[in-house]
Design an enzyme around this catalytic site. Structure first.
Site, short mmCIF file in Angstrom:
data_model
loop_
_atom_site.label_atom_id
_atom_site.label_comp_id
_atom_site.label_asym_id
_atom_site.label_seq_id
_atom_site.Cartn_x
_atom_site.Cartn_y
_atom_site.Cartn_z
N SER A 237 0.83 -1.20 0.00
CA SER A 237 0.00 0.00 0.00
C SER A 237 0.87 1.26 0.00
O SER A 237 1.65 1.47 -0.93
CB SER A 237 -0.96 -0.05 1.20
OG SER A 237 -1.97 0.90 1.09
N ASP A 466 -8.59 -4.69 -6.04
CA ASP A 466 -8.15 -3.97 -4.85
C ASP A 466 -8.93 -2.66 -4.73
O ASP A 466 -8.85 -1.80 -5.59
CB ASP A 466 -6.65 -3.67 -4.96
CG ASP A 466 -6.05 -3.13 -3.67
OD1 ASP A 466 -6.75 -2.38 -2.96
OD2 ASP A 466 -4.88 -3.43 -3.39
N HIS A 493 -7.28 -5.99 -0.56
CA HIS A 493 -6.18 -5.02 -0.60
C HIS A 493 -4.88 -5.72 -0.25
O HIS A 493 -4.59 -5.97 0.91
CB HIS A 493 -6.46 -3.89 0.38
CG HIS A 493 -5.41 -2.81 0.39
ND1 HIS A 493 -4.84 -2.31 -0.76
CD2 HIS A 493 -4.82 -2.14 1.42
CE1 HIS A 493 -3.97 -1.37 -0.45
NE2 HIS A 493 -3.93 -1.26 0.87
#
Length: 526
Positions: A237, A466, A493
């Site tokens: 991320s 995602d 995610h």
């Protein structure tokens, strides 16, 4: 027992002796250090590792660290608060290491779990536990190293802007990207926000030097202090932004990087926020479809095309009449929305979210309050760690600071693409960061002019569905850095190591250990 503790239980104890033997010899200092004397002293420091007793900030971390005490070790890295003035104040970075289990050690694998604002020290214990459980070669060849970025977690000074009571009330903690109605920020409240953060977090100098480029410099100091000539790194991320910026700033210092759940490097704050909101709306729509087709009494009804409006009909009454929840607390509108966002990160949470919405209709809010507490990182005793505050503070440095007109346009654009998160009352507001000290050095696009000739092949990993970091961003970064892309079919995610895919983990492990890139059409499924 939390999932981190479960991963450790009975898995790593047998490997303790081998790990401790592997780390008994101090690593030599690498040669690639800066010429500046003031900076060189940071690069040449000796990291002293010892017990992790003072690094745990939550009950879960304390339990995990106690269980893994024979295997983990912690130390503190000194870094300059301002790299333009390295002789001035310094900050202390919390570092946790799980030494390599095998005898053929390659070096350190440095981790960042994302956020921004998530701590990497405790995350290293989770990842190491997973690697041990799967008997991954990564743990055989690498020390697993997590660090809490400046301002985060056990690093000092840590960002602290709000009291626990303010956090419980979600005062000024809504995120305009996902909550388009949000709080009506004004120039006055933005100044109060900056002043409170400065007073509780080390002053203006600290607030002005929290950006990704500052953390990338810290990571290069960490690389040298760990004795590695080049960095081996895994980022999830926001950690993909940190990795890409490090690759831009120190291309010759990169050995390997696996970046999973990519933040789009070319999008400015406005476009990325709208794109992320669109991703969460897509996840919501899939949840609504699942609810209509797979449950007997979906609280959103049987027509997914009107589920966004049905969702708001459930939540809006909470503004005036919060429902009771656990421990004498209540669930209000903002808390329910934060809990929903937390659940939409993975399709595995869809049943829990549906149960929570059904519960609200029955006059209770326990399920969504629990989701909200997990997302906000509320401890059982009512205290909070600084995740959301650090997220806001770091974004105040990295992201564009909008005036009231542009901020209002952003909220309107988010409401248009994500009707599930729109209560119909989009307010005019300035940026929460309007009074923040310092200015951004990140820039958009970032890593755009990276020297790919000097940069090793990175590995980009991306889940097609995602919601938080849409797949297009990974395609863009892979092209930008001339690196292979591993496409993962699924709805969550991130996938690397923590996603439960043997296919993904084998490809990532081969890359990190042997520097073997996957084929151009590499594909896995969750």
């Amino acid at each position: 027992m939390d999932k981190t503790t479960k991963r450790w239980a009975g898995v790593l104890a047998a490997a303790a002796a081998a790990m401790l033997a592997a780390c008994s010899t101090p690593a030599p200092k690498p040669s690639n250090t800066p010429n500046d004397d003031a900076l060189a002293s940071y690069y040449q420091q000796d990291l002293e590792f010892g017990p992790c007793d003072d690094f745990a900030l939550t009950d879960a971390e304390r339990a995990t660290y106690e269980m893994a005490a024979a295997i983990i070790e912690c130390g503190r890295l000194d870094v300059p608060v301002d790299y333009d003035r390295p002789e001035a104040e310094s900050a202390s970075i919390a570092v946790l290491r799980v030494p390599a289990q095998g005898s053929e050690r390659i070096g350190s694998l440095v981790l960042n779990p994302g956020g921004p604002g998530q701590g990497g020290a405790s995350y290293a214990t989770l990842v190491a536990g997973i690697l041990a459980q799967s008997e991954s070669p990564v743990l055989q060849h690498f020390d697993i190293v997590g660090f809490d970025p400046r301002g985060v977690g056990a690093s000092t000074p840590a960002i602290d802007c709000f009291t626990d009571e303010q956090r419980d009330a979600d005062d000024d903690l809504t995120m305009p990207t996902l909550l388009p109605s949000g709080n009506d920020w004004t120039d006055e409240s933005a100044q109060e926000f900056a002043d409170a953060c400065a007073e509780r977090s080390g002053g203006d100098a600290m607030l002005a030097n929290l950006g990704t480029r500052d953390v990338a410099r810290d990571m290069d100091v960490l690389r040298a202090a760990l004795g590695d000539e080049q960095l081996t790194y895994a980022g999830w991320s926001y950690g993909t932004r940190l990795g890409a910026v490090y690759a831009e700033m120190f291309p010759e210092n990169v050995r390997a990087m696996a970046l999973d759940g990519v933040m789009n490097p070319i999008q400015n704050t406005f476009d990325r926020s709208v794109d992320q909101a669109r991703g969460f709306q897509s996840s919501f729509d899939k949840m609504a479809k699942w609810c209509a087709e797979e449950t007997d009494a979906c609280p959103l009804g049987t027509d997914p095309t009107v589920a966004s409006a049905a969702f708001q009909q459930i939540l809006v009454p909470l503004k005036d009449a919060p429902v009771p929840a656990g421990d004498g607390r209540t669930l209000d509108y903002d808390g329910a929305l934060l809990g929903t966002v937390a659940a939409l990160y993975s399709s595995i949470n869809f049943p829990t979210l549906v149960n929570g919405l059904t519960e609200i209709q029955q006059g209770r809010g326990d399920v969504l309050l629990t989701l909200r507490n997990t997302f906000s990182q509320r401890n059982p005793d009512g205290s909070y760690n600084g995740f959301l505050e650090a997220l806001m503070a770091i974004n105040c440095i990295d992201e564009d600071r909008h005036d009231a007109q542009r901020e209002t346009q952003l909220r309107e654009a988010v409401a248009e693409v994500a009707p599930a998160f729109d209560d119909g009352d989009v307010v005019s507001a300035t940026s929460p960061c309007a009074a923040w000290p310092g200015s951004s050095e990140l820039g958009f696009p970032y890593a755009d002019e990276v020297d790919t000739d000097s940069l090793a092949d990175l590995l980009i990993v991306s889940v097609t569905g995602d919601p938080a970091t849409p797949h297009d961003g990974a395609i863009q970064l892979a092209e930008q850095l001339a690196s292979p892309l591993l496409t993962v079919n699924g709805e969550q995610h991130g996938a690397m190591f923590v996603g439960g895919s043997a296919c993904v983990d084998e490809i990532v492990s081969d890359y990190l250990v042997d520097l073997t890139p996957p084929p151009s059409d590499a594909n896995c499924s969750l």
